[in-house]
Structures are given as C-alpha cells and as structure tokens.
Design a protein around this motif. Structure first.
Motif, PDB file in Angstrom:
ATOM      1  N   ALA A 280     -10.731 -14.864  20.063  1.00  0.00           N
ATOM      2  CA  ALA A 280     -10.922 -14.299  18.728  1.00  0.00           C
ATOM      3  C   ALA A 280     -12.428 -14.179  18.545  1.00  0.00           C
ATOM      4  CB  ALA A 280     -10.311 -15.204  17.667  1.00  0.00           C
ATOM      5  N   PHE A 281     -12.922 -12.961  18.391  1.00  0.00           N
ATOM      6  CA  PHE A 281     -14.356 -12.736  18.533  1.00  0.00           C
ATOM      7  C   PHE A 281     -15.171 -13.168  17.319  1.00  0.00           C
ATOM      8  CE2 PHE A 281     -12.313  -9.962  21.660  1.00  0.00           C
ATOM      9  CZ  PHE A 281     -12.898 -10.522  22.800  1.00  0.00           C
ATOM     10  N   ALA A 282     -14.506 -13.732  16.299  1.00  0.00           N
ATOM     11  CA  ALA A 282     -15.239 -14.453  15.265  1.00  0.00           C
ATOM     12  C   ALA A 282     -15.883 -15.704  15.854  1.00  0.00           C
ATOM     13  CB  ALA A 282     -14.303 -14.835  14.126  1.00  0.00           C
ATOM     14  N   ASP A 283     -15.355 -16.171  16.999  1.00  0.00           N
ATOM     15  CA  ASP A 283     -15.885 -17.362  17.666  1.00  0.00           C
ATOM     16  C   ASP A 283     -17.001 -17.043  18.657  1.00  0.00           C
ATOM     17  OD1 ASP A 283     -13.976 -18.883  16.311  1.00  0.00           O
ATOM     18  OD2 ASP A 283     -12.486 -18.583  17.883  1.00  0.00           O
ATOM     19  N   GLY A 284     -17.335 -15.770  18.850  1.00  0.00           N
ATOM     20  CA  GLY A 284     -18.365 -15.390  19.807  1.00  0.00           C
ATOM     21  C   GLY A 284     -17.817 -14.462  20.870  1.00  0.00           C
ATOM     22  N   HIS A 285     -18.563 -14.319  21.957  1.00  0.00           N
ATOM     23  CA  HIS A 285     -18.172 -13.388  23.022  1.00  0.00           C
ATOM     24  C   HIS A 285     -17.001 -13.902  23.860  1.00  0.00           C
ATOM     25  CE1 HIS A 285     -22.123 -11.589  22.135  1.00  0.00           C
ATOM     26  NE2 HIS A 285     -21.669 -10.510  22.736  1.00  0.00           N
ATOM     27  N   CYS A 286     -16.743 -15.208  23.821  1.00  0.00           N
ATOM     28  CA  CYS A 286     -15.589 -15.798  24.514  1.00  0.00           C
ATOM     29  C   CYS A 286     -15.556 -15.458  26.011  1.00  0.00           C
ATOM     30  CB  CYS A 286     -14.282 -15.369  23.850  1.00  0.00           C
ATOM     31  SG  CYS A 286     -14.143 -15.845  22.120  1.00  0.00           S
ATOM     32  N   GLY A 287     -16.720 -15.340  26.626  1.00  0.00           N
ATOM     33  CA  GLY A 287     -16.789 -15.096  28.060  1.00  0.00           C
ATOM     34  C   GLY A 287     -16.799 -13.640  28.474  1.00  0.00           C
ATOM     35  N   TRP A 288     -16.664 -12.704  27.537  1.00  0.00           N
ATOM     36  CA  TRP A 288     -16.700 -11.281  27.874  1.00  0.00           C
ATOM     37  C   TRP A 288     -18.162 -10.837  27.979  1.00  0.00           C
ATOM     38  CZ3 TRP A 288     -12.463  -8.304  29.005  1.00  0.00           C
ATOM     39  CH2 TRP A 288     -11.226  -8.889  28.750  1.00  0.00           C
ATOM     40  N   SER A 289     -18.518 -10.269  29.114  1.00  0.00           N
ATOM     41  CA  SER A 289     -19.920  -9.926  29.370  1.00  0.00           C
ATOM     42  C   SER A 289     -20.015  -8.566  30.045  1.00  0.00           C
ATOM     43  CB  SER A 289     -20.581 -10.996  30.250  1.00  0.00           C
ATOM     44  OG  SER A 289     -19.932 -11.073  31.510  1.00  0.00           O
ATOM     45  N   GLN A 290     -21.212  -8.116  30.227  1.00  0.00           N
ATOM     46  CA  GLN A 290     -21.475  -6.832  30.884  1.00  0.00           C
ATOM     47  C   GLN A 290     -21.006  -6.862  32.333  1.00  0.00           C
ATOM     48  OE1 GLN A 290     -25.586  -5.739  30.624  1.00  0.00           O
ATOM     49  NE2 GLN A 290     -25.493  -4.282  32.316  1.00  0.00           N
ATOM     50  N   LEU A 291     -20.375  -5.788  32.783  1.00  0.00           N
ATOM     51  CA  LEU A 291     -20.043  -5.647  34.200  1.00  0.00           C
ATOM     52  C   LEU A 291     -21.301  -5.166  34.924  1.00  0.00           C
ATOM     53  CD1 LEU A 291     -18.129  -5.666  36.585  1.00  0.00           C
ATOM     54  CD2 LEU A 291     -17.378  -3.367  35.936  1.00  0.00           C
ATOM     55  N   VAL A 292     -21.961  -6.099  35.588  1.00  0.00           N
ATOM     56  CA  VAL A 292     -23.184  -5.800  36.324  1.00  0.00           C
ATOM     57  C   VAL A 292     -22.812  -5.467  37.764  1.00  0.00           C
ATOM     58  CG1 VAL A 292     -25.410  -6.710  37.091  1.00  0.00           C
ATOM     59  CG2 VAL A 292     -24.513  -7.339  34.836  1.00  0.00           C
ATOM     60  N   GLY A 293     -23.331  -4.394  38.293  1.00  0.00           N
ATOM     61  CA  GLY A 293     -23.053  -4.019  39.676  1.00  0.00           C
ATOM     62  C   GLY A 293     -23.785  -4.905  40.665  1.00  0.00           C
ATOM     63  N   ASN A 294     -23.300  -4.925  41.888  1.00  0.00           N
ATOM     64  CA  ASN A 294     -23.963  -5.713  42.938  1.00  0.00           C
ATOM     65  C   ASN A 294     -25.338  -5.137  43.251  1.00  0.00           C
ATOM     66  OD1 ASN A 294     -21.699  -7.301  43.096  1.00  0.00           O
ATOM     67  ND2 ASN A 294     -20.820  -6.185  44.824  1.00  0.00           N
TER      68      ASN A 294
END
Length: 288
Positions: free
Chosen positions: A26-40
């Motif tokens: 629930a994103f009222a709690d923050g990003h909750c581990g969802w982050s940018q997909l960074v390429g290798n």
C-alpha cells in the motif's frame, strides 16, 4: 476464520489472496520495494542498452491535477506513479525483486489506473500506447533443464493515434548482447515494440472518464504456477480470459539468477506527452 479476518481489513478485503500473503504494498507506506528497472552495465553507465537508459524512478504521487487539486490513491493519499518521458514510444518500468522458496501457485493482484499528462483541455484517450506487467522468473540451481521464464502482458490502448484496446502477450525477446569486456554481463531489452501477439478473446474496453484529469481504478489478477512455469488465469475487472494460447518468453537459465521471483509494471506513450501508470496497491500471494 481466515476469510473473516481478510474481510475485516479494508486494505486486504479488496483482494482475493491465496493462503500465504508474500507482500501487500500500500503505497501510503512508501515505495514498498518498487524501484527503477536499471539495465545491466559495466564500468560505464553508457554501456546500458538504450531501452533501459530511458527508465526513471517510480514516484509516490497524490495524483495532482490542475482543475480540482488531487485525487489521491484509491485507499489513501498516495499511489505509485510510473511516468514515461515525453517522447512517442518512450517506456518506463518499475520492478520489485524477490526470490521464491516454494514452487507453487503465485497470484499477482493490483488496482491501477492510467492517464496521459493532462496538458490540453481535451480527452486525449489515445495518448497512452500501453500499460502492462511482467514476471521475471528462474528455476532453482539444482533443477534439471532450468530456464529463465518471463510472462508478459500488456493492454494496448492505442497505436499511432488509433484506439485499439486489447490485451497482448509476447514470447520472443531481443538478442542478448554482451556488456563490457569481462564476459560476465549480458543484456536484452525484452520490452522492445516487436513481437507482441493478441491474447485470444483479449479485446476489452476499460473505463476512461470524460475529461483528461478524471481517473477510475481497475482491478487485475494474474495466476502463475512456479512448478510448471505456466500461466493459469488472468482477470481484469469483470472479465476472465482464456490463457490456453498464452506463452511466456523462455531462455536457458542464467548463472546468477536462481529462484528469482521479480515483478514489474510498465507504461508506454503514443505521443510526445508523458504517460502515467498509477498503482494504488499490490498484493502478491502464494499457495504455500
């Protein structure tokens, strides 16, 4: 008792989770581990493939808009916002990375909405090209014939200014390319625009309100079996789709991705205007 407890919790009762809830974001709690997909990359960020170089970080948003203030999320003041760059065909991806401990059924549920950047006083219903999700999975290190498996589904909303409104999948990816000079890193851009196929019976008209700032939240559920590495079921709002013709991207297992259990959400724009995918909440559950 379990059903009663779930229904008593407003944040969970909107979902239909399997017996074990792995994560409830629930994103009222923050990003909750969802982050940018960074390429290798290796030694230099410029070694990243162009598809990944366009990605930016997901944001927490109140869904602000110019005519009435802010929508907020479906269940709180905040939602996760995945925004593309203002360039036709631009994409952006947010990812959450897990590993699994049991090869069983996995269920991904979310409430989402999408809009283009409301820069004009008109509906702009064909400005968003697509929104979608994918899993990035790999078998365990002792499994015979281990594979990396990547189910992809997208809602193709529009293409070159024409309303399309249908679900698609892909089971082919781009060629792997070496990154750097040490032979340790490879990369492929699996969200390239080619090779999307129509999901049988996948035409669906989603709610898209009458002015460019209004939103309505949409429910999505996707079931997948980590034992057979096959899709089981897919639902969006009141529609349950036949998955018998669905296929995932498959490739030989990679040397350092054992038991990988990653989830990603993405957006794509069809104009030189940003597309926004808003995610109110995500529930990931399993049968173990």
């Amino acid at each position: 008792m379990r059903v009663a407890l779930l229904r008593a919790d407003p944040k969970l009762s909107r979902f239909d989770p399997l017996p074990r809830i792995i994560s409830h974001d629930a994103f009222a709690d923050g990003h909750c581990g969802w982050s940018q997909l960074v390429g290798n990359y290796e030694d230099d960020l410029d070694t990243m493939l162009p598809g990944y170089a366009q990605h930016t970080s997901a944001m927490l948003s109140t869904l602000a808009h110019w005519d009435a203030g802010s929508h907020g999320g479906m269940g709180s003041s905040y939602a996760l916002k995945i925004a593309t760059r203002p360039r036709k065909g631009a994409q952006n991806v947010a990812i959450k990375r897990h590993t699994f401990r049991h090869r069983g059924k996995i269920r991904f549920e979310t409430y989402f909405t999408f809009k283009p950047e409301a820069a004009e006083l008109k509906l702009s219903e064909t400005d968003v090209r697509s929104i979608g999700f994918l899993f990035d999975l790999q078998a365990g290190d002792t499994d015979a014939g281990a594979e990396r498996v990547m189910p992809h589904l997208r809602f193709l909303n529009a293409l070159d200014g024409k309303h399309v409104q249908k679900w698609q999948f892909k089971h082919r990816t781009t060629e792997f390319k070496p990154i750097g000079k040490t032979d340790k890193t490879l990369s492929h851009y699996h969200l390239a625009p080619d090779d999307w196929e129509d999901l049988p019976g996948g035409t669906q008209r989603l709610c898209y309100n009458e002015i460019p700032t209004k939103v309505n939240w949409t429910y999505l559920r996707f079931d997948f079996d980590l034992d057979t590495m096959k899709a089981l079921d897919f639902q969006c709002n009141d529609r349950v789709f036949d998955m018998s013709g669905f296929e995932s991207i498959r490739m030989p297992a990679m040397k350092n991705l054992w038991c990988m259990l990653n989830f990603a959400l993405f957006a794509e724009t069809d104009t030189d205007r940003r597309a926004f995918l808003y995610v109110d909440s995500v529930c990931i559950s399993g049968d173990f």
